[in-house]
Design a protein around this motif. Sequence first.
Motif, PDB file in Angstrom:
ATOM      1  N   MET A  65      -8.971   7.482  -4.676  1.00  0.00           N
ATOM      2  CA  MET A  65      -8.280   6.691  -5.710  1.00  0.00           C
ATOM      3  C   MET A  65      -7.698   5.410  -5.114  1.00  0.00           C
ATOM      4  O   MET A  65      -7.705   4.363  -5.755  1.00  0.00           O
ATOM      5  N   THR A  66      -7.215   5.513  -3.916  1.00  0.00           N
ATOM      6  CA  THR A  66      -6.684   4.327  -3.237  1.00  0.00           C
ATOM      7  C   THR A  66      -7.791   3.297  -3.020  1.00  0.00           C
ATOM      8  O   THR A  66      -7.581   2.097  -3.222  1.00  0.00           O
ATOM      9  N   LEU A  67      -8.963   3.792  -2.643  1.00  0.00           N
ATOM     10  CA  LEU A  67     -10.100   2.886  -2.487  1.00  0.00           C
ATOM     11  C   LEU A  67     -10.457   2.229  -3.822  1.00  0.00           C
ATOM     12  O   LEU A  67     -10.708   1.022  -3.886  1.00  0.00           O
ATOM     13  N   ALA A  68     -10.441   3.034  -4.889  1.00  0.00           N
ATOM     14  CA  ALA A  68     -10.730   2.490  -6.218  1.00  0.00           C
ATOM     15  C   ALA A  68      -9.732   1.381  -6.560  1.00  0.00           C
ATOM     16  O   ALA A  68     -10.105   0.336  -7.090  1.00  0.00           O
ATOM     17  N   ASP A  83       8.717   2.105  -8.105  1.00  0.00           N
ATOM     18  CA  ASP A  83       7.258   2.097  -7.976  1.00  0.00           C
ATOM     19  C   ASP A  83       6.607   1.708  -9.298  1.00  0.00           C
ATOM     20  O   ASP A  83       5.753   0.823  -9.352  1.00  0.00           O
ATOM     21  N   LEU A  84       7.027   2.369 -10.360  1.00  0.00           N
ATOM     22  CA  LEU A  84       6.392   2.124 -11.654  1.00  0.00           C
ATOM     23  C   LEU A  84       6.674   0.718 -12.157  1.00  0.00           C
ATOM     24  O   LEU A  84       5.814   0.063 -12.739  1.00  0.00           O
ATOM     25  N   ASN A  85       7.884   0.243 -11.897  1.00  0.00           N
ATOM     26  CA  ASN A  85       8.243  -1.077 -12.420  1.00  0.00           C
ATOM     27  C   ASN A  85       7.565  -2.237 -11.695  1.00  0.00           C
ATOM     28  O   ASN A  85       7.695  -3.382 -12.110  1.00  0.00           O
ATOM     29  N   MET A 117       0.821  -1.204   0.000  1.00  0.00           N
ATOM     30  CA  MET A 117       0.000   0.000   0.000  1.00  0.00           C
ATOM     31  C   MET A 117       0.859   1.260   0.000  1.00  0.00           C
ATOM     32  O   MET A 117       0.408   2.315  -0.446  1.00  0.00           O
ATOM     33  N   ALA A 118       2.078   1.171   0.501  1.00  0.00           N
ATOM     34  CA  ALA A 118       2.971   2.333   0.478  1.00  0.00           C
ATOM     35  C   ALA A 118       3.186   2.794  -0.965  1.00  0.00           C
ATOM     36  O   ALA A 118       3.175   3.998  -1.258  1.00  0.00           O
ATOM     37  N   VAL A 119       3.356   1.823  -1.848  1.00  0.00           N
ATOM     38  CA  VAL A 119       3.516   2.147  -3.272  1.00  0.00           C
ATOM     39  C   VAL A 119       2.225   2.750  -3.831  1.00  0.00           C
ATOM     40  O   VAL A 119       2.236   3.810  -4.456  1.00  0.00           O
ATOM     41  N   ILE A 120       1.115   2.072  -3.562  1.00  0.00           N
ATOM     42  CA  ILE A 120      -0.175   2.517  -4.103  1.00  0.00           C
ATOM     43  C   ILE A 120      -0.496   3.949  -3.688  1.00  0.00           C
ATOM     44  O   ILE A 120      -0.950   4.752  -4.483  1.00  0.00           O
ATOM     45  N   ARG A 121      -0.194   4.259  -2.433  1.00  0.00           N
ATOM     46  CA  ARG A 121      -0.538   5.595  -1.947  1.00  0.00           C
ATOM     47  C   ARG A 121       0.316   6.705  -2.570  1.00  0.00           C
ATOM     48  O   ARG A 121      -0.010   7.886  -2.441  1.00  0.00           O
ATOM     49  N   ARG A 122       1.407   6.324  -3.213  1.00  0.00           N
ATOM     50  CA  ARG A 122       2.183   7.352  -3.923  1.00  0.00           C
ATOM     51  C   ARG A 122       1.659   7.590  -5.336  1.00  0.00           C
ATOM     52  O   ARG A 122       1.894   8.648  -5.916  1.00  0.00           O
ATOM     53  N   LEU A 123       0.962   6.622  -5.883  1.00  0.00           N
ATOM     54  CA  LEU A 123       0.522   6.746  -7.276  1.00  0.00           C
ATOM     55  C   LEU A 123      -0.405   7.938  -7.544  1.00  0.00           C
ATOM     56  O   LEU A 123      -0.230   8.626  -8.553  1.00  0.00           O
TER      57      LEU A 123
END
Lengths: 221, 221
Positions: free
Chosen positions: B200-203, A52-54, A9-15
Amino acid sequence: MTEERKISMAVIRRLPRYYRYLGELLDNGVTKISSRELSEKMKVTASQIRQDLNNFGGFGQQGYGYNVEYLHKEIAKILGLDKTHTMIIVGVGNLGQALANYPSFSKRGFNLIGLFDINPRLIGMSMRGIEVMDIDKMEDFVKTNKVDIAILTMPKTRVKETAENLAKWGVKGLWNFSPVDLFLPEHVHVENVHLSHSLMTLAYKINEAEELDNGNDYKPF
Amino acid sequence: MTEERKISMAVIRRLPRYYRYLGELLDNGVTKISSRELSEKMKVTASQIRQDLNNFGGFGQQGYGYNVEYLHKEIAKILGLDKTHTMIIVGVGNLGQALANYPSFSKRGFNLIGLFDINPRLIGMSMRGIEVMDIDKMEDFVKTNKVDIAILTMPKTRVKETAENLAKWGVKGLWNFSPVDLFLPEHVHVENVHLSHSLMTLAYKINEAEELDNGNDYKPF
DNA sequence: TAGATTGTTAATCGATTAACAATC
DNA sequence: TAGATTGTTAATCGATTAACAATC
């Protein structure tokens, strides 16, 4: 069988932040950017951006960098922003109304399709073209309409029960604004916005800085 | 010279949850609790709770556990909740009004002392006994009153400039609700609430679960 | 005292950063 | 081709968990 790469989730939250920033570049007509340039503007390391992207694929090109438009679109896909989501708001008090009027949600494919409240003075009122319905009608509504996300902006006393019902009725995501921890079956996804926690964290930062200024460490005794 | 123990924000962000939970125990008349009991109810490890707390001192007693009331008070001190903080809201639209009406802030010592907006229809209106002032009066107000925290709930176009001004005028903390990154001198503390990022994180969570259900990994090409 | 549970050190795990070969 | 920058592996750093001696 493809391997399971569980992405943290650390990665996801940066997206979302990358996504937002790439959107701004796009608006400014920037067509390419390198991880180094991006890292300088966003104050993160270039290494982190590339890592992150990779997790999701190779979106760049060696010697060139990233195509802004393409990367922006790909991040949207990762986050699921290429799909539309239906939402209802449960509790149309101040905060619920504020969120109902948030224009940027519908821009990103989050469509509000229902508003519910328990207060007779609100029921029947219309916001953004949507009528506020009695919460008694919610079960029917959720069962006949496909509701992806329920926004919980109701008093905390009724949140647990409501969340459990919504989960039972097939809502997949709950955006919870109450200071309550929801423990639900794992197919129901919860995203919490604990405003009071956020404010306390800010208080800590302010307070800590002052104690350091005064040359004091925190002393429990 | 006392040693510098820089405590990570990961630890700090868990404290409000401990604090809230201890408050509930207190309301229920529970006087003592062990880290193990707490860990079971909060779904974290007992080890983490003890490690977190021991960053700030030994609040427990071997063989006994923690006194709920004492620990609750000590966490309040750590977070700075034993002090009062003054706040102003800049931008009294839907979200600003929602926050103005949030009752739990003042309970925790966060006192609203000013409301500002640019909209002539709002200026002069009163909320919670506080008059909405023209944003032109903000500089004077901030300089003559001690303002700890400014809540930024205004359109994003004006946030950067406003934040920089507030920083210059001596406001120590900014609670930023705009999708804007603020880079300010380090004595000004910023806490962001990026609602669109949260959504967006929820999505992502919803979307990812569906792809796994369908047996699909994310495929970029 | 015996039992329980903390405080704290050590081990593990995961996330971030650095380095560099691959390649456009 | 030479230069640039990615993708990816390896090294480092930090956070979490486990273990246990201290002690109430």
